[in-house]
Motif scaffolding. Structure first.
Motif, PDB file in Angstrom:
ATOM      1  N   ALA A 159     -63.504   7.473  57.055  1.00 34.85           N
ATOM      2  CA  ALA A 159     -64.571   7.548  58.058  1.00 34.85           C
ATOM      3  C   ALA A 159     -64.233   8.491  59.198  1.00 34.85           C
ATOM      4  O   ALA A 159     -65.096   8.791  60.034  1.00 34.85           O
ATOM      5  CB  ALA A 159     -64.848   6.150  58.619  1.00 34.85           C
ATOM      6  N   SER A 160     -62.999   8.970  59.237  1.00 34.78           N
ATOM      7  CA  SER A 160     -62.593   9.834  60.350  1.00 34.78           C
ATOM      8  C   SER A 160     -63.241  11.204  60.286  1.00 34.78           C
ATOM      9  O   SER A 160     -63.312  11.905  61.295  1.00 34.78           O
ATOM     10  CB  SER A 160     -61.064   9.976  60.363  1.00 34.78           C
ATOM     11  OG  SER A 160     -60.626  10.686  59.205  1.00 34.78           O
ATOM     12  N   GLY A 161     -63.672  11.610  59.087  1.00 37.75           N
ATOM     13  CA  GLY A 161     -64.393  12.877  58.955  1.00 37.75           C
ATOM     14  C   GLY A 161     -63.530  14.098  58.732  1.00 37.75           C
ATOM     15  O   GLY A 161     -64.055  15.206  58.608  1.00 37.75           O
ATOM     16  N   GLY A 162     -62.198  13.947  58.659  1.00 40.79           N
ATOM     17  CA  GLY A 162     -61.336  15.100  58.436  1.00 40.79           C
ATOM     18  C   GLY A 162     -61.588  15.736  57.078  1.00 40.79           C
ATOM     19  O   GLY A 162     -61.621  15.034  56.061  1.00 40.79           O
ATOM     20  N   ARG A 163     -61.766  17.054  57.074  1.00 39.27           N
ATOM     21  CA  ARG A 163     -62.098  17.766  55.828  1.00 39.27           C
ATOM     22  C   ARG A 163     -60.862  18.133  55.014  1.00 39.27           C
ATOM     23  O   ARG A 163     -60.938  18.267  53.796  1.00 39.27           O
ATOM     24  CB  ARG A 163     -62.873  19.041  56.145  1.00 39.27           C
ATOM     25  CG  ARG A 163     -64.398  18.951  56.116  1.00 39.27           C
ATOM     26  CD  ARG A 163     -64.970  17.721  56.707  1.00 39.27           C
ATOM     27  NE  ARG A 163     -66.442  17.720  56.643  1.00 39.27           N
ATOM     28  CZ  ARG A 163     -67.206  16.749  57.113  1.00 39.27           C
ATOM     29  NH1 ARG A 163     -66.648  15.678  57.653  1.00 39.27           N
ATOM     30  NH2 ARG A 163     -68.511  16.819  57.016  1.00 39.27           N
ATOM     31  N   GLY A 164     -59.731  18.332  55.644  1.00 41.57           N
ATOM     32  CA  GLY A 164     -58.480  18.574  54.934  1.00 41.57           C
ATOM     33  C   GLY A 164     -58.404  19.867  54.159  1.00 41.57           C
ATOM     34  O   GLY A 164     -57.626  19.968  53.205  1.00 41.57           O
ATOM     35  N   GLN A 165     -59.167  20.882  54.553  1.00 36.75           N
ATOM     36  CA  GLN A 165     -59.127  22.136  53.796  1.00 36.75           C
ATOM     37  C   GLN A 165     -57.769  22.830  53.917  1.00 36.75           C
ATOM     38  O   GLN A 165     -57.305  23.470  52.960  1.00 36.75           O
ATOM     39  CB  GLN A 165     -60.236  23.071  54.282  1.00 36.75           C
ATOM     40  CG  GLN A 165     -61.630  22.623  53.884  1.00 36.75           C
ATOM     41  CD  GLN A 165     -62.690  23.661  54.214  1.00 36.75           C
ATOM     42  OE1 GLN A 165     -62.409  24.657  54.872  1.00 36.75           O
ATOM     43  NE2 GLN A 165     -63.914  23.424  53.771  1.00 36.75           N
ATOM     44  N   ALA A 166     -57.126  22.678  55.063  1.00 37.55           N
ATOM     45  CA  ALA A 166     -55.827  23.328  55.259  1.00 37.55           C
ATOM     46  C   ALA A 166     -54.740  22.709  54.384  1.00 37.55           C
ATOM     47  O   ALA A 166     -53.687  23.321  54.179  1.00 37.55           O
ATOM     48  CB  ALA A 166     -55.423  23.245  56.732  1.00 37.55           C
ATOM     49  N   LEU A 167     -54.986  21.486  53.872  1.00 33.62           N
ATOM     50  CA  LEU A 167     -53.981  20.812  53.057  1.00 33.62           C
ATOM     51  C   LEU A 167     -54.031  21.224  51.593  1.00 33.62           C
ATOM     52  O   LEU A 167     -53.099  20.919  50.841  1.00 33.62           O
ATOM     53  CB  LEU A 167     -54.171  19.292  53.153  1.00 33.62           C
ATOM     54  CG  LEU A 167     -53.976  18.664  54.530  1.00 33.62           C
ATOM     55  CD1 LEU A 167     -54.331  17.182  54.467  1.00 33.62           C
ATOM     56  CD2 LEU A 167     -52.548  18.852  55.004  1.00 33.62           C
ATOM     57  N   ASP A 168     -55.116  21.876  51.182  1.00 32.83           N
ATOM     58  CA  ASP A 168     -55.292  22.181  49.760  1.00 32.83           C
ATOM     59  C   ASP A 168     -54.151  23.006  49.189  1.00 32.83           C
ATOM     60  O   ASP A 168     -53.561  22.664  48.152  1.00 32.83           O
ATOM     61  CB  ASP A 168     -56.621  22.904  49.535  1.00 32.83           C
ATOM     62  CG  ASP A 168     -57.744  21.930  49.197  1.00 32.83           C
ATOM     63  OD1 ASP A 168     -57.473  20.718  49.169  1.00 32.83           O
ATOM     64  OD2 ASP A 168     -58.868  22.386  48.953  1.00 32.83           O
TER      65      ASP A 168
END
Length: 553
Positions: free
Chosen positions: A286-295
């Motif tokens: 639910a925090s909304g973090g997209r995490g694209q930098a982690l890919d």
């Protein structure tokens, strides 16, 4: 037969386990009239508690079992999250069949030959990088922390969990979920973890429990890679069970019950951890973090377990093959100075005899399990699916000693039929797991069309459904065959030393240190199920090419 199949499967899964547990619990509390135990007592437990190695054995069982399960699950989920839907992922999944066909003991021998102080890794780095002219005095295999045992278990459990996850992906609508997540800007791994993982994990939960129970109580891999002073609790129970001193049977039964309690406690702790992780995961989602930098870093990290498992299995098996034909092979030479087939020639008579026994047991148990599974699935008995996992969730060492004692009392131990029956208990769950998903995915419209043309249910099954599922049936048979070949503890205890297979002989040679002998037997143990897997893939393809209009699934 189809109507009776669900009840027969439930009985086949539940009754041996219940009888074996009864045969373990009674001696654990002093009751074993054949050995003079005619009244209940806590003496076996007192003897167990004063055994000096109990604490270390319990710790090793917990650490290696839980550690191997956590690493296997994490590696599996990371690989799927990072690569699902890509060409690389299709390559990885195409390698699952040969990895699954590899018996645990053969994989453990290959890893041992690879990482031992005189193994290929040390040879490749010596003397130019290490300065070693002789094998170093390092305890890598059989290390006291159980790290080699954990590595050997992870190497085999990741392919199994990958197979279970692939089956679950088809029922989770993962492609649509990922498309929605990516359209909202989520990275591949983060989007998969937030949208697909919750649905997937519910479906692979029982296989994860089976991996945990197996890893905590495994015997053959622990004999090859695990610590020895003291060993894991399961190995120590086997040592007491097979001792010539029959009075140790009471102590072995108490140890078997303790192993069961440890597994149940670990499963309970795992369920509690699931709830804690789920609560924390809901907040994270639910925090909304997209995490694209982690890919990028996570995809790079996911290549590590894939590469290590592929290298461990591939190089280990090549090493086994080389040792089986090697002559003089000094350290630190990377390859032998000479080659020969002397060991193969010396062992040929016994190899053929035990190969025939192993193939007979594996072929019959896989065939019977396949027939029962088809009848069970045709009957639509989905309500009893949990029972199928029962022999996988209860540690073998917890109920097989009791089942062995009951077989001895009934005069059934040491016979090929008794070993076949107990193999079937462990083969049937894997056959059912392999066939269940293709069975459910079959397009029922083909059966409806046949029924409208006047075909009855039996004709629809035998002339329409089974031919269309030929490839899935062959693979399920091959999985069952490989599972039977890999059975060590059931063959050892129920066979009572009078029924030997390639696996029991290979594991028995582990203590000899003769790498050439071990290489010969491990190669044969690997080659037999691998040949069946090749045939399982080739036969449906050949039939499809030569029967016009037939499409196998």
């Amino acid at each position: 037969m189809i109507r009776a199949a669900p009840g027969l499967v439930v009985a086949l899964m539940a009754l041996p386990v219940a009888a074996g547990l009864a045969g373990a619990f009674l001696p654990a509390f002093g009751f074993f009239p054949a050995l003079g135990g005619d009244r209940f007592s806590l003496e076996p437990w007192r003897a167990l508690l004063v055994w000096p190695g109990l604490g270390a054995a319990v710790r090793l069982s917990l650490v290696t079992g839980i550690g191997a399960t956590l690493l296997s699950l994490a590696a599996t989920l990371l690989i799927v999250a990072a690569w699902q839907g890509t060409r690389s992922f299709r390559v990885v999944t195409s390698l699952l069949a040969p990895l699954l066909s590899l018996p645990h003991a053969a994989a453990a021998f290959g890893l041992a030959f690879l990482i031992a102080p005189s193994g290929w890794v040390a040879r490749a780095l010596s003397p130019w990088a290490t300065g070693w002219e002789r094998p170093p005095d390092l305890l890598i295999v059989n290390d006291p922390a159980g790290l080699a045992l954990i590595a050997g278990l992870v190497m085999k459990e990741v392919p199994f969990l990958l197979l279970m996850t692939l089956a679950a992906l088809g029922q989770a609508d993962s492609a649509r979920r990922m498309a929605v997540a990516r359209s909202l800007g989520y990275g591949r791994v983060t989007g998969w973890a937030k949208t697909v993982l919750p649905s997937i994990y519910r479906q692979i939960r029982l296989p994860v429990f089976a991996v945990l129970a197996y890893s905590m109580s495994v015997v053959d891999v622990a004999l090859i890679l695990g610590p020895t002073r003291p060993p894991t609790l399961a190995v120590q129970v086997l040592d007491w069970m097979t001792s010539p001193d029959l009075s140790l049977r009471f102590l072995a039964s108490a140890g078997a019950v303790l192993q069961l309690l440890l597994v149940l406690g670990a499963l309970g702790a795992w369920v509690l951890a699931e709830r804690l992780v789920a609560a924390r995961g809901r907040l994270w989602a639910a925090s909304g973090g997209r995490g694209q930098a982690l890919d990028l870093p996570l995809r790079a990290l996911s290549t590590l377990p894939m590469g290590l498992i592929a290298a461990g299995v591939g190089l280990g098996l090549v090493g086994l093959g080389l040792w089986s034909v090697s002559g003089l092979w000094r350290f630190p030479d990377l390859l032998p100075q000479s080659y020969g087939l002397r060991v193969w020639s010396d062992q040929s008579a016994q190899l053929w005899r035990l190969t025939a026994t192993t193939a007979t047991l594996a072929g019959l148990s896989a065939l019977i399990a396949l027939i029962l599974t088809v009848a069970y699935l045709q009957a639509g008995a989905s309500h009893s699916v949990g029972i199928i996992y029962l022999p996988l969730l209860v540690p073998q060492i917890a109920f097989l000693p009791g089942l062995s004692a009951l077989g001895l009392w009934a005069g059934l131990d040491g016979s090929l039929g008794a070993v076949l029956a107990v193999h079937l208990v462990f083969v049937l769950p894997y056959v059912a797991l392999s066939l269940a998903d293709p069975w459910r995915a079959w397009d029922a419209r083909a059966g409806l069309a046949a029924a409208t043309l006047g075909a009855g249910p039996w004709r629809v099954l035998t002339r329409v459904r089974l031919p269309m599922l030929l490839r899935a049936l062959c693979i399920a048979f091959a999985v069952g065959f490989a599972t039977s070949v890999a059975q060590y503890l059931p063959t050892l205890l129920i066979g009572a030393g009078r029924v030997s297979t390639l696996t029991t002989e290979a594991v028995a040679l582990a203590a000899s240190g003769n790498r050439r002998l071990i290489g010969v037997w491990a190669i044969m143990q690997m080659a037999l199920p691998m040949l069946v897997f090749i045939m399982a893939l080739a036969v449906p393809a050949w039939i499809a090419r030569h029967r016009q209009g037939v499409k196998v699934a």
